[in-house]
Design a protein around this motif. Structure first.
Motif, short mmCIF file in Angstrom:
data_model
loop_
_atom_site.label_atom_id
_atom_site.label_comp_id
_atom_site.label_asym_id
_atom_site.label_seq_id
_atom_site.Cartn_x
_atom_site.Cartn_y
_atom_site.Cartn_z
N PHE A 1 0.94 -1.32 0.16
CA PHE A 1 -0.02 0.09 -0.05
C PHE A 1 0.77 1.39 -0.01
O PHE A 1 0.59 2.06 -0.71
N ARG A 2 1.84 1.19 0.91
CA ARG A 2 2.72 2.58 0.98
C ARG A 2 3.72 2.73 -0.44
O ARG A 2 3.69 3.65 -1.01
N SER A 3 3.98 1.35 -1.16
CA SER A 3 4.53 1.47 -2.15
C SER A 3 3.72 2.27 -3.33
O SER A 3 4.01 3.13 -4.14
N ASN A 4 2.42 1.75 -3.29
CA ASN A 4 1.49 2.16 -4.45
C ASN A 4 1.02 3.63 -3.99
O ASN A 4 1.05 4.49 -5.16
N PHE B 1 -7.79 3.11 -13.41
CA PHE B 1 -8.92 2.34 -12.87
C PHE B 1 -8.21 1.10 -12.34
O PHE B 1 -8.52 0.72 -11.03
N ARG B 2 -7.47 0.23 -12.84
CA ARG B 2 -6.66 -0.85 -12.51
C ARG B 2 -5.97 -0.48 -11.29
O ARG B 2 -5.98 -1.25 -10.23
N GLU B 3 -5.05 0.50 -11.29
CA GLU B 3 -4.22 0.98 -10.20
C GLU B 3 -5.05 1.36 -9.02
O GLU B 3 -4.60 1.15 -7.77
N TYR B 4 -6.04 2.37 -9.15
CA TYR B 4 -6.85 2.71 -8.34
C TYR B 4 -7.56 1.55 -7.42
O TYR B 4 -7.40 1.32 -6.19
N LYS B 5 -8.21 0.39 -8.41
CA LYS B 5 -8.73 -0.53 -7.72
C LYS B 5 -7.70 -1.57 -6.78
O LYS B 5 -8.49 -1.97 -5.69
N GLU B 6 -6.81 -1.63 -7.15
CA GLU B 6 -5.85 -2.49 -6.13
C GLU B 6 -5.27 -1.75 -4.91
O GLU B 6 -5.19 -2.29 -3.81
N ILE B 7 -5.11 -0.30 -5.13
CA ILE B 7 -4.81 0.55 -3.83
C ILE B 7 -6.15 0.46 -2.91
O ILE B 7 -6.09 0.36 -1.80
N GLU B 8 -7.23 0.38 -3.61
CA GLU B 8 -8.53 0.65 -2.75
C GLU B 8 -8.55 -0.77 -2.20
O GLU B 8 -9.29 -0.80 -0.87
N MET B 9 -8.41 -2.13 -2.68
CA MET B 9 -8.51 -3.26 -2.27
C MET B 9 -7.63 -3.30 -0.84
O MET B 9 -8.04 -3.84 0.10
N PHE C 1 -1.73 2.77 10.87
CA PHE C 1 -0.84 2.90 9.77
C PHE C 1 -1.35 3.79 8.82
O PHE C 1 -0.71 4.53 8.25
N LEU C 2 -2.35 3.82 8.44
CA LEU C 2 -3.30 4.46 7.38
C LEU C 2 -3.64 6.06 7.51
O LEU C 2 -3.61 6.75 6.57
N ARG C 3 -3.11 6.38 8.78
CA ARG C 3 -3.55 7.96 8.86
C ARG C 3 -2.54 8.77 8.33
O ARG C 3 -3.34 9.98 7.77
N PRO C 4 -1.30 8.67 7.97
CA PRO C 4 -0.57 9.48 7.17
C PRO C 4 -1.14 9.63 5.73
O PRO C 4 -0.79 10.78 5.07
N PHE C 5 -1.76 8.62 5.27
CA PHE C 5 -2.20 8.32 3.84
C PHE C 5 -3.62 8.85 3.53
O PHE C 5 -4.12 8.90 2.40
#
Length: 975
Positions: free
Chosen positions: A690-693, A731-739, A749-753
């Motif tokens: 997730f961080r990498s994306n 759309f493909r990249e966003y759906k990967e991040i969303e999942m 962990f998600l707070r900074p993002f």
């Protein structure tokens, strides 16, 4: 430069390659003539409804050749086939015919004879043909299959071809085949297999099973290589082998299901047959990972081995590892039509059958060999196929088995071979001695994950204060030699019964309450929002009862159920959770279904092996396990799951470890390190991903927002994403991040993002609404993301992309005055026209205008039309529509009547106004003309007679009617 096309790049090439491997090409016109199309009517659908889906001529010719005493006339057999039900049951009967198990009455011999339709031994005696554009209409719907393969005049295989440059081309092709099943099921009575390809991928599956997890990729050495894929998949001998052997019908949960064996299964079956018929070698190990279809491989090998003449009336023992699977195995064997099957449900019966030299199939369990006499049967054509073969290495059971049948051939099946065990010689030493690599055939976990047969598993360790004491685990579990290679849960339970201190620790009241609360929160926050279900695995049955009581404090009681085997001497606490077989069966079925309760099953032994519920995503593990028992348990969560209605695609399985097993993964799983790495991965890797994306992929999209997400930014997004390839990639990249966000959330962990993720989600929402024709607002996002967007964006400055306006005389001025760039105005105007057409679906003018607006959008997105020209075209459409509305109002006509009136007027028909009124009345009399062939015929007749008084030339009348219905059909089909 030429561009690839569906027909040129795919369909024609398939026909060519098929011809090169022995299929005779039959042109469409010739095929239609042989199918009995009647060309004396101008209505294609009517012709097709009367047409056969068989090549009647060649079918009858081959039937007479193969069955000289067949007494019926040419149409009799086709009539029998056409009377089969147009469903999976009719398909099963059709396969029986194809396998030559149908019969006909021979008066000369006064008995039924086998009806031979295909010569499987001499393939050149058969007629192999392939044709294209295979059209069929059943009176309600009509569909056209791209390529159809026929054996002796019977269509058995179809191919759906797609353009390689189309997004998600194979998925679209599969969706079309799914629609064909619903609309024209008659096509799929004899057709057994389907394929879909866009020249790069090549997917295949069994007809009547359109579940995505049962659709597979035909594996080849290289991506692409359509020629090799067609020539191998459509090889005539392979197709006949598929029809004859490798399609299975089986019941599951009282429903009939159809399956096709995959490449690794067919390869294993063929090697098993060869090994059993090789008297020089009498052992073999089939190492196929959990969830890869070992049971069907075993069943099919049994059937083929039993029927093989070289087997010389053999005895085949099917050794099942659990009593509850015996009934299912017997049902599956019965579905194959195997009559010589005995169920040895006692030691006495098993010994009796073997001593009596029974020739047939015996279904039993390894436990029935306890105290088996030595050399109870010394025949060599006895074949023993053993499911979960690692269990035979436990105790003395394997010794009794092999001493009782010393000359038999033994084939072991396992997903987790054990090479080191305290109970026996190990799987490789027992079954792999005749093969240098230790196995006859292998299908690894890594291959399975690459093929999508199973999913990767991710794990996470519970907080330290909840983990089992490392000292107790070491002293009472890890250090015990007998835990190494433990083959089944019964043996594991015996070991754990001695681990008194460890079990007391695991069942401590305070700890159970902590874990129950933690599980409840985790399930509500991370699993339930995704739509999936969970197992809670307790150390023993009393622990299950404790967890149920604790869990009920934090979740509704109906959320969870306890499933274990009850005993007469159980305490009242345990008896409260006793359920009968019928109740347990219902719980199993309901758990496996989306939206049904229960959502969590509390188990300790039952359901940890053999139970298949793909919707199961999470396992809360609070029972010490290792090696086979661990792998087989956690494999419950690695089954693929897709639910199209809910837009759910399970990404992986998940295990939350409360014992600390995964902290010592190399000790827990004594397998090849590559295999271990393919099995389980730390959930921390998802956070890294997730961080990498967010660091590498998100910035280029976030950088498009320069004005605080105002109208200028929306204009910029619409312009930037005009390019379809850009949209597809985003759309493909966003759906990967969303999942990833959905799985990880909630987590500190998600707070900074959060800020950037929210903006990225808003960008996706804008682009989707701008360029996606059908907008499903409630399913635009996963649940957690949807809530986040609503909280942070719903009240923010982002303006609606589709700022819809009413299509009327003021529309053009209104659009010109609105803020935003011309690109945004183009999108808003197209969406407005589409919405107006949807709201006035009885007006063919508006429907046709919406289609022309979509053509403008297509040209605009392809940059063939400038923004200014696109706006100009749309304004022109609106102006034309306003003129039409004025003329229509003056005449007092509705949309349909005026549409007919203008069409007749443009064609020069006199009396157009009067004819239009009659035609409108005819349409009102026949509201189902699009669905009913009979109503369509009557309607066309009335329309024709309404036009004739104003037109002398009958040929022109026919042409006008054709034109009118062509326009109307196209207009209404757009809806």
């Amino acid at each position: 430069m030429p561009a690839p096309g569906e027909h040129k790049t795919v369909q024609n090439r398939i026909l060519q390659y098929a011809a090169e491997v022995g299929w005779s090409f039959v042109p469409r016109t010739e095929a239609e003539a042989r199918r009995g199309f009647s060309f004396d009517s101008s209505i294609i659908a009517e012709r097709a409804a009367r047409a056969s889906i068989y090549f009647n001529d060649v079918l009858y010719r081959k039937v007479k050749e193969f069955n000289p005493k067949y007494p019926e006339g040419e149409g009799a057999l086709v009539g029998r086939l056409r009377r089969l039900q147009a469903n999976i049951f009719g398909n099963r009967e059709a396969l029986d015919f194809l396998r030559n198990t149908g019969t006909f009455f021979c008066a000369d011999e006064n008995r039924e004879l086998d009806l031979i339709l295909i010569d499987y031994e001499n393939i050149d005696r058969n007629v192999f043909e392939v044709t294209e554009e295979f059209y069929f209409h059943n009176g309600t719907f009509g569909n056209r299959e791209d390529v159809v393969f026929l054996v002796n005049g019977i269509p058995v295989l179809m191919a759906e071809c797609k353009n390689a440059i189309k997004d998600e081309a194979i998925a679209i092709g599969v969706d079309q085949i799914r629609r064909y099943h619903g609309e024209t099921p008659e096509l799929f009575v004899p057709q057994m297999v389907f394929t879909a390809t866009e020249a790069i991928g090549f997917s295949y599956g069994a007809t009547w099973n359109m579940v995505r997890r049962n659709i597979f990729n035909w594996k080849h050495e290289e991506t692409g290589r359509l020629e090799s894929k067609v020539k191998t998949f459509c090889d005539r001998r392979r197709v006949l082998g598929l029809l004859r052997h490798f399609i299975i019908f089986a019941e599951k949960d009282e429903d009939l299901n159809k399956y096709i064996l995959r490449q690794h299964q067919t390869a294993a079956v063929e090697r098993i047959i060869c090994r059993c018929l090789d008297r020089g070698r009498t052992r073999g190990l089939v190492w196929h990972t959990q969830g890869s279809g070992k049971t069907f491989t075993m069943i099919k090998a049994t059937e083929m081995l039993f029927k093989a003449p070289e087997s010389e009336k053999p005895t085949i023992l099917l050794m099942i590892d659990r009593n509850e699977l015996e009934d299912q195995m017997l049902k599956n064997l019965a579905a194959l039509g195997l009559g010589n099957v005995e169920h040895a449900d006692s030691i006495r019966k098993l010994v009796g059958l073997l001593r009596a030299d029974y020739r047939g199939i015996i279904v039993t369990t390894i436990q029935k060999f306890r105290e088996m006499p030595e050399r109870v049967n010394g025949r060599s054509n006895i074949y023993v196929l053993i499911d979960e073969a690692h269990r035979t290495t436990g105790g003395d059971l394997g010794n009794f088995l092999m001493a009782g049948l010393p000359e038999a051939t033994y084939i072991g099946f396992t997903g987790t071979p054990i090479d080191k065990t305290a109970y026996g010689r190990g799987t490789f030493k027992t079954f792999g001695v005749d093969d240098p690599e230790g196995y006859l055939h292998k299908y690894s976990i890594r291959e399975s994950i690459e093929d999508g047969t199973t999913l990767p598993l991710f794990y996470n360790l519970a907080p330290n204060e909840m983990l089992a004491s490392p000292e107790l685990m070491e002293k009472e579990f890890w250090s015990l030699v007998e835990t190494e290679g433990v083959a089944d849960i019964e043996e594991l339970n015996k070991i754990l019964d001695r681990a008194v201190n460890l079990k007391n620790f695991l069942k401590g009241d305070e700890r159970v309450d902590w874990i129950a609360r933690y599980v409840a929160e985790h399930y509500l926050q991370k699993v339930e929002p995704l739509g999936y279900k969970a197992f809670l695995v307790a150390v023993d049955r009393p622990a299950c009862a404790k967890y149920k009581a604790a869990l009920d404090k934090y979740l509704p009681p109906e959320y969870s159920e306890v499933v274990f085997t009850g005993n007469h001497n159980d305490s009242m606490e345990l008896k409260n959770h006793h359920i009968d077989a019928q109740a347990e069966k219902q719980i199993r079925k309901d758990f496996a279904r989306f939206g049904k309760l229960p959502k969590i099953l509390i188990v300790t032994e039952k359901l940890l092996t053999g139970y298949d519920a793909p919707i199961l995503y999470a396992m809360y593990l609070d029972k010490p396990m290792r090696d086979h028992t661990l792998l087989q348990a956690i494999a419950r969560v690695n089954r693929p799951y897709e639910n199209e209605a809910e837009e759910m695609v399970k990404p992986h399985g998940f295990v939350l470890d409360f014992v600390g097993i995964f902290d010592k993964l190399e000790k827990a799983l004594a397998f090849d390190s590559d295999e271990v790495n393919a099995i389980v991965k730390d959930l921390k890797l998802l956070k890294v991903l997730f961080r990498s994306n967010m660091d590498e992929k998100a910035p280029r999209y976030l950088g498009l927002i320069r004005e605080g997400f105002n109208d200028k930014d929306i204009d910029g997004l619409i312009e930037y994403f005009r390019d379809k390839e850009r949209r597809k990639e985003f759309f493909r990249e966003y759906k990967e991040i969303e999942m990833l966000y959905e799985i990880i959330s909630p987590d500190a962990f998600l707070r900074p993002f959060l800020e950037n993720y929210t903006t990225l989600s808003a960008i996706y929402d804008v682009v989707r609404k701008a360029y996606t024709r059908q907008v499903y607002v409630d399913r635009a996002f996963q649940k957690k993301t949807n809530e986040l967007v609503q909280q942070h964006v719903g009240t923010g400055p982002i303006q609606a992309v589709a700022d819809l306006v009413e299509i009327n005389g003021d529309t053009i001025d209104l659009i010109k005055k609105k803020l935003g760039g011309d690109g945004t105005k183009v999108i808003n105007l197209i969406k407005s026209i589409e919405k107006t057409a949807e709201e006035n679906s009885d007006d063919p003018f508006l429907i046709a205008m919406a289609e022309r607006a979509r053509a403008v959008q297509e040209s605009y997105e392809d940059r063939q039309t400038s923004t200014r020209d696109a706006l100009k075209s749309l304004f022109s459409e609106i102006e034309m529509n306003e003129k039409r509305k004025k003329q229509q109002a003056e005449k007092g006509f509705d949309g349909l009547t005026f549409f007919v009136y203008r069409t007749l007027l443009d064609a020069g028909v006199s009396g157009a106004e009067e004819a239009s009124g009659k035609i409108r009345a005819a349409f009102l009399d026949h509201p189902n003309w699009q669905k009913s062939e009979g109503e369509l015929r009557e309607l066309r007749k009335k329309v024709t007679f309404a036009i004739i008084p104003g037109e002398d030339d009958i040929d022109r009348v026919v042409q006008i009617v054709e034109t009118l219905f062509s326009l109307l059909t196209k207009a209404y089909a757009i809806r």
